[in-house]
Design an enzyme around this catalytic site. Structure first.
Site, mmCIF file in Angstrom:
data_model
loop_
_atom_site.group_PDB
_atom_site.id
_atom_site.type_symbol
_atom_site.label_atom_id
_atom_site.label_comp_id
_atom_site.label_asym_id
_atom_site.label_seq_id
_atom_site.Cartn_x
_atom_site.Cartn_y
_atom_site.Cartn_z
ATOM 1 N N SER A 266 0.803 -1.214 -0.299
ATOM 2 C CA SER A 266 -0.044 0.100 0.133
ATOM 3 C C SER A 266 0.907 1.225 0.145
ATOM 4 O O SER A 266 2.043 1.317 0.272
ATOM 5 C CB SER A 266 -1.028 -0.023 1.289
ATOM 6 O OG SER A 266 -0.119 0.508 2.365
ATOM 7 N N LYS A 267 0.241 2.379 0.026
ATOM 8 C CA LYS A 267 0.823 3.578 -0.165
ATOM 9 C C LYS A 267 1.974 3.633 1.093
ATOM 10 O O LYS A 267 2.899 4.295 1.054
ATOM 11 C CB LYS A 267 0.078 4.642 -0.039
ATOM 12 C CG LYS A 267 -0.691 5.049 -1.410
ATOM 13 C CD LYS A 267 -1.008 6.409 -1.548
ATOM 14 C CE LYS A 267 -1.815 6.589 -2.840
ATOM 15 N NZ LYS A 267 -3.318 6.250 -2.735
ATOM 16 N N ARG A 268 1.498 2.908 2.454
ATOM 17 C CA ARG A 268 2.301 3.108 3.487
ATOM 18 C C ARG A 268 3.485 2.449 3.193
ATOM 19 O O ARG A 268 4.585 2.572 3.874
ATOM 20 C CB ARG A 268 1.594 2.557 4.701
ATOM 21 C CG ARG A 268 0.795 3.308 5.431
ATOM 22 C CD ARG A 268 -0.265 2.818 6.596
ATOM 23 N NE ARG A 268 -1.399 2.374 5.515
ATOM 24 C CZ ARG A 268 -1.949 1.218 5.745
ATOM 25 N NH1 ARG A 268 -1.311 0.254 6.462
ATOM 26 N NH2 ARG A 268 -2.908 0.972 5.233
ATOM 27 N N ASP A 269 3.780 1.801 2.317
ATOM 28 C CA ASP A 269 5.029 1.031 2.045
ATOM 29 C C ASP A 269 5.927 1.925 1.342
ATOM 30 O O ASP A 269 6.976 1.374 0.796
ATOM 31 C CB ASP A 269 4.660 -0.360 1.294
ATOM 32 C CG ASP A 269 4.236 -1.632 1.849
ATOM 33 O OD1 ASP A 269 4.536 -1.723 3.021
ATOM 34 O OD2 ASP A 269 3.038 -1.836 1.458
ATOM 35 N N GLY A 270 5.671 3.126 1.209
ATOM 36 C CA GLY A 270 6.562 4.255 0.691
ATOM 37 C C GLY A 270 6.151 4.224 -0.893
ATOM 38 O O GLY A 270 5.029 4.350 -1.118
#
Ligand code: GLU
Length: 510
Positions: A266-270
């Site tokens: 997800s976007k959280r993975d950078g």
């Protein structure tokens, strides 16, 4: 039932312009493209922009530019013209759903007439209350079919009096929906788990499900290759095809892309946006090769594929079911392989913008100058200096830092660094003086890496010194670093004069 013509493969991507292209989108794009080209079929781009509230400005342009950047050609859909404006081409247009509202209107009428769909006037408040009650009872959220049996007259009256409505699908009761997924095999879902889902929203726009299947049918799509997250929608799509009396396309749901913790990326993975990877200096072909391997390989050990090889070998049979782990180390490795395949010139062309950005060199018309002093710098010097790093770096964006000392004299190192770990200050001093002397004896046009290496090895031998005593301080004198290309290779690139100047500076320092 109206059949589809499987002899002419037609696939599509149907992105919604709700954000910038990310790695998962690009993987779907690539697989559709490879599948189309492998089967000598057609590839279509359709924009699904019916959720106007999620529209992101520039997202469509970003998609089309990404396709162009990736050298992915397609037969039909929106294209960017020379002025950067969007133009559509193809016989099955428009290819942007917001321009197809009349088509959906006509098709919803068909479903209403066939009694396969119905008007629903339930207010938001009522639906919310229902949802909360279901939540309390730990039941899955599902519309309670409150308006399903309103008569046509009742519904018409309410419409005439200006009531807001949606149109819902009349999901058949207790029916098994069975379909073959080309990757996952047989999938069976009972309609008990399928809601009377919305087909047309209060703003009169069609929902994704409705517009998507109408368009896939009218655009004669034969295979739908899309991410696994859409698999839960597919039973609804099957029911819609059946309600219209249309033959559904073949579905193939691509495995989810997972992060290292095996969770959905997800976007959280950078940086998951393709743009970010490009700006990090990954080479286009390396990135595309890597993404192609996220869920597919030819069933052999091969990891590096040319575009032609990918097209030739791509098949849905080799797309994996299990989630594909996004492994940055692998991307770096593949990127390294592609970097090493470049010739000196191409490699330099890719690196030079990074040297300019780091203000090491400046372009002055068709020449380059050292930013620090403004003196001219020969392109062949730039290329030779860069070539020394080509075998070593993983990513182009490391280049400015690794070659800095070739373009700037302002580099600092501690005098202790000149002393090799198995040597002493005295021996280093002596070695540096001997090296300087020896190099000074080499003729300017003999100042080549092999000659230098050979002479310095002899020098070490004749003076009872280790190779480290001789090469280590030369490395540090030239680069100020512990890690660098071979000292003799750097000396050749610098040339005799510059090498001697840096050696002298080192002697003064120690
Ligand atoms: N509009 C959907 C998306 O944003 C399309 C999914 C599909 O391919 O059916 O990806």
């Amino acid at each position: 039932m109206e059949n589809i013509n499987l002899s002419k493969v037609r696939v599509r991507i149907a992105p919604s312009p709700t954000g910038f292209v990310h790695i998962g989108n690009l993987r779907t794009i690539l697989y559709n493209y490879l599948f189309a080209r492998h089967n000598k079929g057609e590839f279509i781009v359709r924009i699904e922009d019916t959720d106007q509230s999620r529209f992101v400005k520039g997202a469509m342009e970003d998609l089309l530019k990404t396709l162009e950047w990736a050298d992915i050609d397609y037969e039909e859909g929106p294209f960017l013209n020379a002025e950067g404006k969007i133009e559509e081409k193809g016989d099955y247009g428009p290819y942007t759903q917001s321009k197809r509202l009349d088509i959906y209107k006509k098709h919803i009428k068909t479903l209403l007439d066939k009694n396969k769909a119905y008007y629903c006037f339930c207010s938001k408040d009522r639906l919310e209350k229902l949802r909360n009650e279901q939540k309390e009872q730990k039941l899955p959220p599902k519309y309670d079919q409150h308006c399903r049996n309103l008569s046509k007259d009742e519904a018409q009256k309410m419409i005439n009096s200006g009531e807001e409505y949606v149109i819902r699908f009349k999901t058949p009761e207790n029916k098994d929906v069975i379909f073959e997924d080309a990757i996952r095999g047989t999938i069976k879902v009972n309609t008990h788990d399928v809601d009377d889902f919305v087909l047309v929203k209060t703003d009169k726009f069609p929902t994704y499900h409705f517009a998507n299947i109408v368009d896939d049918h009218l655009m004669k799509i034969t295979h739908v290759l899309r991410g696994e997250e859409w698999i839960a929608s597919t039973p609804k799509h099957q029911l819609l095809y059946e309600a219209f009396g249309w033959h559904p396309p073949i579905f193939a749901h691509l495995p989810t892309i997972l992060n290292k913790q095996k969770k959905k990326m997800s976007k959280r993975d950078g940086d998951v946006s393709v743009k970010d990877f490009i700006s990090q200096g990954y080479l286009k072909d390396a990135l595309l090769n890597f993404i192609t391997l996220l869920g597919w390989n030819a069933g052999t050990d091969q990891e590096i594929y040319t575009r032609d090889e990918m097209i030739k070998q791509f098949s849905l049979d080799n797309v994996h079911k299990a989630g594909a782990v996004f492994d940055l180390d692998k991307l770096d490795w593949i990127n390294g392989v592609y970097i090493r395949q470049l010739d000196d010139e191409k490699f330099a062309d890719l690196c030079i913008p990074y040297l300019c950005k780091a203000k090491l060199i400046t372009q002055d018309n068709d020449k380059y100058v050292k930013s620090e002093t403004g003196e001219n710098i020969d392109i062949s010097f730039i290329r030779r200096a860069l070539a020394l790093e080509q075998a070593r770096i993983k990513n182009i964006n490391e280049i400015a830092d690794t070659v800095k000392f070739f373009f700037s004299d302002k580099f600092k190192y501690s005098k202790d660094l000149l002393v090799w770990k198995k040597s002493t200050k005295e021996a280093t001093k002596k070695a540096l003086a001997l090296v300087m002397d020896e190099l000074n004896k080499i003729d300017e046009n003999q100042f080549k890496s092999e000659t230098i290496e050979e002479k310095l090895k002899m020098l070490a031998q004749n003076n009872n010194l280790g190779n480290g005593d001789v090469f280590w301080p030369l490395r540090v004198a030239l680069s100020g670093r512990e890690k660098s290309p071979g000292p003799h290779e750097m000396a050749e690139v610098f040339g005799k004069d510059k090498t001697l100047i840096r050696l002298k500076d080192a002697i003064l320092k120690i």
